[in-house]
Design a protein around this motif. Structure first.
Motif, mmCIF file in Angstrom:
data_model
loop_
_atom_site.group_PDB
_atom_site.id
_atom_site.type_symbol
_atom_site.label_atom_id
_atom_site.label_comp_id
_atom_site.label_asym_id
_atom_site.label_seq_id
_atom_site.Cartn_x
_atom_site.Cartn_y
_atom_site.Cartn_z
ATOM 1 N N GLY A 65 0.748 -1.198 0.038
ATOM 2 C CA GLY A 65 0.069 0.033 -0.041
ATOM 3 C C GLY A 65 0.718 1.232 0.009
ATOM 4 N N GLY A 66 2.220 1.127 -0.131
ATOM 5 C CA GLY A 66 2.943 2.400 -0.116
ATOM 6 C C GLY A 66 4.366 2.322 0.227
ATOM 7 N N GLU A 67 4.799 3.410 0.794
ATOM 8 C CA GLU A 67 6.289 3.550 1.049
ATOM 9 C C GLU A 67 6.562 4.307 2.356
ATOM 10 N N ARG A 68 7.574 3.598 3.089
ATOM 11 C CA ARG A 68 7.939 4.422 4.206
ATOM 12 C C ARG A 68 9.301 4.818 4.143
ATOM 13 N N PHE A 69 9.893 5.686 5.062
ATOM 14 C CA PHE A 69 11.168 6.207 5.210
ATOM 15 C C PHE A 69 11.984 5.796 6.218
ATOM 16 N N ASP A 70 13.097 5.499 6.246
ATOM 17 C CA ASP A 70 13.755 4.946 7.536
ATOM 18 C C ASP A 70 15.152 5.558 7.645
ATOM 19 N N ARG A 71 15.534 6.142 8.679
ATOM 20 C CA ARG A 71 16.772 7.087 8.994
ATOM 21 C C ARG A 71 17.925 6.006 8.936
ATOM 22 N N ARG A 72 17.666 4.582 9.224
ATOM 23 C CA ARG A 72 18.856 3.839 9.319
ATOM 24 C C ARG A 72 19.231 3.356 7.868
ATOM 25 N N ARG A 73 20.468 3.093 7.589
ATOM 26 C CA ARG A 73 20.897 3.137 6.155
ATOM 27 C C ARG A 73 21.615 1.743 6.095
ATOM 28 N N ASP A 74 21.756 1.217 7.430
ATOM 29 C CA ASP A 74 22.240 -0.251 7.308
ATOM 30 C C ASP A 74 21.236 -1.438 6.693
ATOM 31 N N ASP A 75 21.900 -2.398 6.209
ATOM 32 C CA ASP A 75 21.030 -3.506 5.753
ATOM 33 C C ASP A 75 20.125 -4.208 7.078
ATOM 34 N N HIS A 76 18.790 -4.004 6.997
ATOM 35 C CA HIS A 76 18.116 -4.515 8.076
ATOM 36 C C HIS A 76 16.682 -5.100 7.561
ATOM 37 N N THR A 77 15.850 -5.848 8.450
ATOM 38 C CA THR A 77 14.629 -6.241 7.932
ATOM 39 C C THR A 77 13.688 -5.485 8.617
ATOM 40 N N HIS A 78 12.519 -5.410 8.208
ATOM 41 C CA HIS A 78 11.232 -5.005 8.775
ATOM 42 C C HIS A 78 10.050 -5.635 8.963
ATOM 43 N N VAL A 79 9.218 -5.170 9.792
ATOM 44 C CA VAL A 79 8.025 -5.991 9.884
ATOM 45 C C VAL A 79 6.880 -4.971 9.937
ATOM 46 N N VAL A 80 5.988 -5.171 8.926
ATOM 47 C CA VAL A 80 4.466 -4.365 9.097
ATOM 48 C C VAL A 80 3.239 -4.836 9.463
ATOM 49 N N CYS A 81 2.381 -4.309 10.047
ATOM 50 C CA CYS A 81 1.118 -4.732 10.833
ATOM 51 C C CYS A 81 0.197 -4.529 9.667
ATOM 52 N N ARG A 82 -0.536 -5.767 9.301
ATOM 53 C CA ARG A 82 -1.508 -5.975 8.268
ATOM 54 C C ARG A 82 -2.622 -5.270 8.608
ATOM 55 N N VAL A 83 -3.131 -4.682 9.883
ATOM 56 C CA VAL A 83 -4.055 -4.129 10.378
ATOM 57 C C VAL A 83 -4.032 -2.672 10.432
ATOM 58 N N CYS A 84 -2.818 -2.188 10.873
ATOM 59 C CA CYS A 84 -2.650 -0.479 10.993
ATOM 60 C C CYS A 84 -1.593 0.042 9.931
ATOM 61 N N GLY A 85 -1.070 -0.766 9.553
ATOM 62 C CA GLY A 85 0.017 -0.420 8.603
ATOM 63 C C GLY A 85 1.324 0.079 9.181
ATOM 64 N N ALA A 86 1.475 -0.065 10.628
ATOM 65 C CA ALA A 86 2.696 0.326 11.244
ATOM 66 C C ALA A 86 4.123 -0.287 10.898
ATOM 67 N N VAL A 87 5.004 0.088 10.816
ATOM 68 C CA VAL A 87 6.305 -0.532 10.334
ATOM 69 C C VAL A 87 7.463 -0.345 11.631
ATOM 70 N N ALA A 88 7.971 -1.531 11.573
ATOM 71 C CA ALA A 88 9.117 -1.528 12.782
ATOM 72 C C ALA A 88 10.257 -2.354 12.257
ATOM 73 N N ASP A 89 11.418 -1.924 12.887
ATOM 74 C CA ASP A 89 12.492 -2.788 12.385
ATOM 75 C C ASP A 89 12.366 -4.073 13.013
ATOM 76 N N ALA A 90 12.901 -5.257 12.402
ATOM 77 C CA ALA A 90 12.855 -6.461 12.947
ATOM 78 C C ALA A 90 14.460 -6.537 13.386
ATOM 79 N N PRO A 91 14.471 -6.842 14.634
ATOM 80 C CA PRO A 91 15.972 -7.297 15.132
ATOM 81 C C PRO A 91 16.622 -8.435 15.181
#
Length: 142
Positions: A65-91
Motif C-alpha cells: 500500500g505504499g512507501e515508508r522512510f527510514d533513518r537507518r541506512r544499514d541492511d536490516h529487516t522490517h515488519v509491517v502490521c496488516r491491520v494498522c500499517g505500522a512499520v518497525a525494524d525486526a531485530p
C-alpha cells in the motif's frame, strides 16, 4: 552517484526523517516539514525524499500500500502490521548467505536483499482481543 546541491528544503526533509524512529510516510514528513516552512510543497518533499534515498542518506521501505522512510541506512529487516500499517525494524541479523544462495539459484549477481515480514502489531493484537471479548460479553447478554 551524482553530487547534488544540498538545498534548504532537502536539509529540512533529511532532518525530519532523521528525527523519527517510526518509519514515516511521505505525508508524515510533508506535514512535519510544512510546519517549519509553509512555502514548501508536497512535490518538493516527495522529490527530496526520493533523492535522499537514491543518495543513500535515508532508506526507502516499500510496504503493501505504499512507501515508508527510514533513518537507518544499514541492511536490516522490517515488519509491517496488516491491520494498522505500522512499520518497525525486526531485530534480526542480515544474512549475506541469502545473496549467495539467490545468485547461485538465478545466475544473477545479487548485491543485496530486503526482507519484509507481515503480521499484527501488539497494539492491534490487544485491540482485536478486546473487541472479541466485548463481542463475547454482548452475545452472553452481559
Amino acid at each position: 552517484m551524482q553530487q547534488r546541491r544540498n538545498t534548504h528544503q532537502r536539509q529540512l526533509v533529511l532532518e525530519a526523517v532523521q528525527g523519527r524512529c517510526d518509519h514515516p510516510t511521505a505525508d508524515d514528513i510533508y506535514l512535519e516539514v510544512r510546519a517549519r516552512d509553509q512555502r514548501i510543497s508536497r512535490a518538493t518533499v516527495y522529490r527530496n525524499l526520493h533523492l535522499l534515498a537514491e543518495d543513500g542518506q535515508i532508506t526507502s521501505v516499500r510496504v503493501p500500500g505504499g512507501e515508508r522512510f527510514d533513518r537507518r541506512r544499514d541492511d536490516h529487516t522490517h515488519v509491517v502490521c496488516r491491520v494498522c500499517g505500522a512499520v518497525a525494524d525486526a531485530p534480526l541479523p542480515y544474512l549475506d548467505e541469502l545473496d549467495e544462495d539467490a545468485a547461485r539459484a538465478t545466475g544473477y549477481e545479487v548485491t543485496s536483499h530486503e526482507i519484509l515480514f507481515e503480521g499484527i502489531c501488539p497494539t492491534c493484537q490487544k485491540s482485536l482481543r478486546d473487541q472479541a471479548s466485548d463481542e463475547g460479553h454482548e452475545a452472553r447478554g452481559a
